[in-house]
Scaffold this motif. Structure first.
Motif, PDB file in Angstrom:
ATOM      1  N   ILE A  25       0.824  -1.219   0.000  1.00 24.16           N
ATOM      2  CA  ILE A  25       0.000   0.000   0.000  1.00 24.16           C
ATOM      3  C   ILE A  25       0.853   1.262   0.000  1.00 24.16           C
ATOM      4  O   ILE A  25       0.344   2.360   0.191  1.00 24.16           O
ATOM      5  N   THR A  26       2.156   1.102  -0.211  1.00 22.85           N
ATOM      6  CA  THR A  26       3.060   2.247  -0.180  1.00 22.85           C
ATOM      7  C   THR A  26       3.622   2.492  -1.581  1.00 22.85           C
ATOM      8  O   THR A  26       4.029   1.557  -2.259  1.00 22.85           O
ATOM      9  N   GLY A  27       3.646   3.763  -1.972  1.00 22.47           N
ATOM     10  CA  GLY A  27       4.157   4.123  -3.286  1.00 22.47           C
ATOM     11  C   GLY A  27       3.128   4.910  -4.068  1.00 22.47           C
ATOM     12  O   GLY A  27       2.004   5.127  -3.608  1.00 22.47           O
ATOM     13  N   PRO A  28       3.482   5.344  -5.286  1.00 21.56           N
ATOM     14  CA  PRO A  28       2.544   6.112  -6.111  1.00 21.56           C
ATOM     15  C   PRO A  28       1.300   5.299  -6.434  1.00 21.56           C
ATOM     16  O   PRO A  28       1.375   4.089  -6.661  1.00 21.56           O
ATOM     17  N   ALA A  29       0.160   5.954  -6.441  1.00 24.28           N
ATOM     18  CA  ALA A  29      -1.091   5.277  -6.753  1.00 24.28           C
ATOM     19  C   ALA A  29      -0.983   4.586  -8.109  1.00 24.28           C
ATOM     20  O   ALA A  29      -0.585   5.196  -9.099  1.00 24.28           O
ATOM     21  N   GLY A  30      -1.304   3.307  -8.129  1.00 26.38           N
ATOM     22  CA  GLY A  30      -1.228   2.551  -9.365  1.00 26.38           C
ATOM     23  C   GLY A  30       0.160   2.085  -9.731  1.00 26.38           C
ATOM     24  O   GLY A  30       0.350   1.397 -10.740  1.00 26.38           O
ATOM     25  N   GLY A  31       1.160   2.431  -8.911  1.00 27.29           N
ATOM     26  CA  GLY A  31       2.537   2.087  -9.217  1.00 27.29           C
ATOM     27  C   GLY A  31       3.010   0.859  -8.472  1.00 27.29           C
ATOM     28  O   GLY A  31       2.227   0.178  -7.792  1.00 27.29           O
ATOM     29  N   PRO A  32       4.300   0.567  -8.566  1.00 25.15           N
ATOM     30  CA  PRO A  32       4.856  -0.600  -7.889  1.00 25.15           C
ATOM     31  C   PRO A  32       4.972  -0.362  -6.384  1.00 25.15           C
ATOM     32  O   PRO A  32       4.973   0.783  -5.929  1.00 25.15           O
ATOM     33  N   PRO A  33       5.075  -1.424  -5.591  1.00 24.59           N
ATOM     34  CA  PRO A  33       5.241  -1.246  -4.142  1.00 24.59           C
ATOM     35  C   PRO A  33       6.562  -0.557  -3.816  1.00 24.59           C
ATOM     36  O   PRO A  33       7.549  -0.734  -4.522  1.00 24.59           O
ATOM     37  N   VAL A  34       6.554   0.226  -2.752  1.00 26.05           N
ATOM     38  CA  VAL A  34       7.733   0.988  -2.337  1.00 26.05           C
ATOM     39  C   VAL A  34       7.967   0.757  -0.850  1.00 26.05           C
ATOM     40  O   VAL A  34       7.034   0.840  -0.044  1.00 26.05           O
ATOM     41  N   LYS A  35       9.191   0.479  -0.482  1.00 23.63           N
ATOM     42  CA  LYS A  35       9.571   0.288   0.915  1.00 23.63           C
ATOM     43  C   LYS A  35       9.431   1.592   1.699  1.00 23.63           C
ATOM     44  O   LYS A  35       9.737   2.668   1.194  1.00 23.63           O
ATOM     45  N   ALA A  36       8.971   1.491   2.940  1.00 22.66           N
ATOM     46  CA  ALA A  36       8.970   2.657   3.819  1.00 22.66           C
ATOM     47  C   ALA A  36      10.406   3.042   4.143  1.00 22.66           C
ATOM     48  O   ALA A  36      11.280   2.176   4.261  1.00 22.66           O
ATOM     49  N   GLY A  37      10.661   4.336   4.282  1.00 25.33           N
ATOM     50  CA  GLY A  37      12.029   4.799   4.517  1.00 25.33           C
ATOM     51  C   GLY A  37      12.672   4.224   5.763  1.00 25.33           C
ATOM     52  O   GLY A  37      13.732   3.599   5.697  1.00 25.33           O
ATOM     53  N   PRO A  38      12.064   4.389   6.951  1.00 27.14           N
ATOM     54  CA  PRO A  38      12.649   3.796   8.160  1.00 27.14           C
ATOM     55  C   PRO A  38      12.486   2.280   8.142  1.00 27.14           C
ATOM     56  O   PRO A  38      11.645   1.741   7.421  1.00 27.14           O
ATOM     57  N   GLY A  39      13.259   1.588   8.968  1.00 30.41           N
ATOM     58  CA  GLY A  39      13.177   0.126   9.044  1.00 30.41           C
ATOM     59  C   GLY A  39      11.999  -0.331   9.868  1.00 30.41           C
ATOM     60  O   GLY A  39      12.175  -0.978  10.919  1.00 30.41           O
ATOM     61  N   LEU A  40      10.789  -0.048   9.409  1.00 26.43           N
ATOM     62  CA  LEU A  40       9.595  -0.343  10.204  1.00 26.43           C
ATOM     63  C   LEU A  40       9.393  -1.832  10.415  1.00 26.43           C
ATOM     64  O   LEU A  40       8.766  -2.237  11.398  1.00 26.43           O
ATOM     65  N   GLY A  41       9.909  -2.664   9.504  1.00 29.75           N
ATOM     66  CA  GLY A  41       9.810  -4.106   9.710  1.00 29.75           C
ATOM     67  C   GLY A  41      10.591  -4.572  10.917  1.00 29.75           C
ATOM     68  O   GLY A  41      10.330  -5.665  11.462  1.00 29.75           O
ATOM     69  N   ASP A  42      11.556  -3.773  11.375  1.00 23.78           N
ATOM     70  CA  ASP A  42      12.308  -4.043  12.602  1.00 23.78           C
ATOM     71  C   ASP A  42      11.802  -3.210  13.773  1.00 23.78           C
ATOM     72  O   ASP A  42      11.698  -3.698  14.903  1.00 23.78           O
TER      73      ASP A  42
END
Length: 435
Positions: A181-198
């Motif tokens: 759900i991150t990135g330009p509308a209709g575009g490819p997925p984009v990683k969040a800047g901070p390491g939110l997965g950690d």
């Protein structure tokens, strides 16, 4: 039934475990044994250290993998550690113990017998093979709160078919739905800047640890606390779960707009971008229209409610963006600041000059071995009435406090020397402290 805590000779003395600047800190006197590495576990223990806990970071002889990842100041010729390690390991003591050696594992058992909390983020089975399973340590210290952060959780709390998969931030972001759900509308997925997965599992882990400590006050018993990285990101992306459950929709990248609020997002300025949220409260929309010099839009039936604005989202975003784009961020701040939810999109250099962050003490200076000047790290955001935030100190050199911590745990100098000779411990090594 409440049990008696371990005797004082089984625990590090409180007077030595509480740093001088930890007065009025809620976790002062709490000992945390930190066997974690990289970001998720160290972030958890950093939060506890900020709140006054005495965190003893345990590293292997080669150190935490992030010690040498930088960035480094150009004039730093020592390179004891870079900014990454400094940021999340500040305000901790550091020891070196080789868990692959029987004598090293015995050191951890002895330290755990007097600790309040142990944190690790190895894959399932690693601690068991070292003879350091939760069950083993809990038998030595029933009051121990043992917190594990793993990519896909621990089999003790729910077996997963992915249990032994390795995981990093990007994997957790991807599988947990954040990238989707991150990135330009209709575009490819984009990683969040901070390491939110950690960072997210680290924060959930801190909450779980504190809850187990609270429970221990009435039961006298510790607990095994488990947070999966994948699970933590799903919990943080809760909106996509109910959106799909209620409507069958599969949310995709949303750009800077919001699927259910309008106007809500990022808008252009003459010299950058700003964020504003004139929804869902309709009075904020009316205030924005007044600031734009178009008060009639605030009562126009086409835009009067959030629901109607969402139905015309492209049109509304165009109206607001055309107006914001004609003004500088400073002008927009004067027009909107304090009236509607609003803020400029700050870059890192702007944070260093921000009046709010200065007033709140959110950027703190610490020593850096190898430099004759301090460096700046982000402080913890938790504040308590009637107290001052704990002043951070620099991250430890590799094995800097090994001898001190072992002596406090009851080891004699002869025993420490024997452990060093056997390769079970090491330190202190690295640059001499500055100042």
């Amino acid at each position: 039934m409440r049990t008696e805590p371990p005797s004082t000779q089984d625990r590090l003395p409180d007077r030595d475990r509480t740093p001088p600047d930890a007065t009025a800190q809620p976790l002062a006197g709490l000992m945390v044994l930190d066997l974690s590495r990289m970001l998720s576990g160290p972030y958890l223990t950093m939060v506890l250290a900020d709140l006054g806990a005495d965190v003893v970071k345990v590293e292997p002889p080669f150190g935490d993998m992030i010690r040498d990842q930088g960035p480094y100041a150009p004039e730093d010729e020592v390179r004891a550690y870079g900014g990454y390690f400094q940021s999340v390991n500040r305000t901790k003591r550091g020891i070196v113990v080789d868990l692959t050696r029987p004598q090293g594992a015995e050191v951890i058992r002895r330290l755990a017998a007097g600790a309040d909390v142990l944190v690790e983020n190895y894959r399932p089975g690693v601690m068991e093979r070292a003879g350091l399973a939760y069950e083993t340590l809990a038998a030595l210290n029933p009051r121990l709160v043992y917190t594990a952060l793993r990519g896909f959780g621990d089999p003790r709390t729910g077996a997963s078919p992915l249990q032994h998969w390795p995981s990093f931030d990007i994997v957790a972001q991807a599988m947990g739905g954040l990238l989707g759900i991150t990135g330009p509308a209709g575009g490819p997925p984009v990683k969040a800047g901070p390491g939110l997965g950690d960072i997210l599992p680290g924060l959930f882990g801190a909450v779980g640890t504190l809850a187990a400590l609270h429970e221990r006050e009435s039961t006298g018993q510790g607990r095994f606390v488990d947070v999966g990285m994948y699970d933590a990101v799903v919990a943080a992306c809760e909106r996509i779960v109910y959106q799909h459950a209620y409507t069958g929709a599969v949310p995709g990248p949303e750009g800077n707009a919001h699927p259910m609020l309008c106007p809500y997002g990022v808008f252009p300025a003459r010299d950058g971008h700003v964020a504003l949220a004139a929804a869902p409260a309709d009075h904020h929309w009316r205030l924005l229209c007044e600031a734009m010099g178009r008060p009639e839009l605030g009562t126009d039936e086409r835009y009067a409610t959030n629901e109607r604005r969402c139905a015309r989202q492209t049109e509304v975003i165009g109206i607001v963006g055309e107006w914001t784009g004609r003004h500088t961020r400073a002008e927009l701040t004067a027009l909107l600041g304090g009236k509607v939810p609003y803020g400029p999109v700050n870059t890192a250099d702007a944070l260093f000059e921000d009046a709010h962050l200065k007033a709140r003490g959110m950027l703190r200076q610490v020593e850096q071995p190898g430099l004759d000047r301090p460096v700046t790290v982000a402080a913890g955001p938790i504040r308590y009435g009637g107290g001052t935030p704990r002043a951070p100190h620099r991250a430890p050199l590799l094995g800097e406090h090994t001898d001190d911590v072992l002596r406090l745990a009851g080891y004699t100098d002869a025993e420490i020397a024997a452990l060093r000779e056997a390769g079970a411990i090491a330190g202190p090594t690295g640059a001499a402290p500055q100042g």
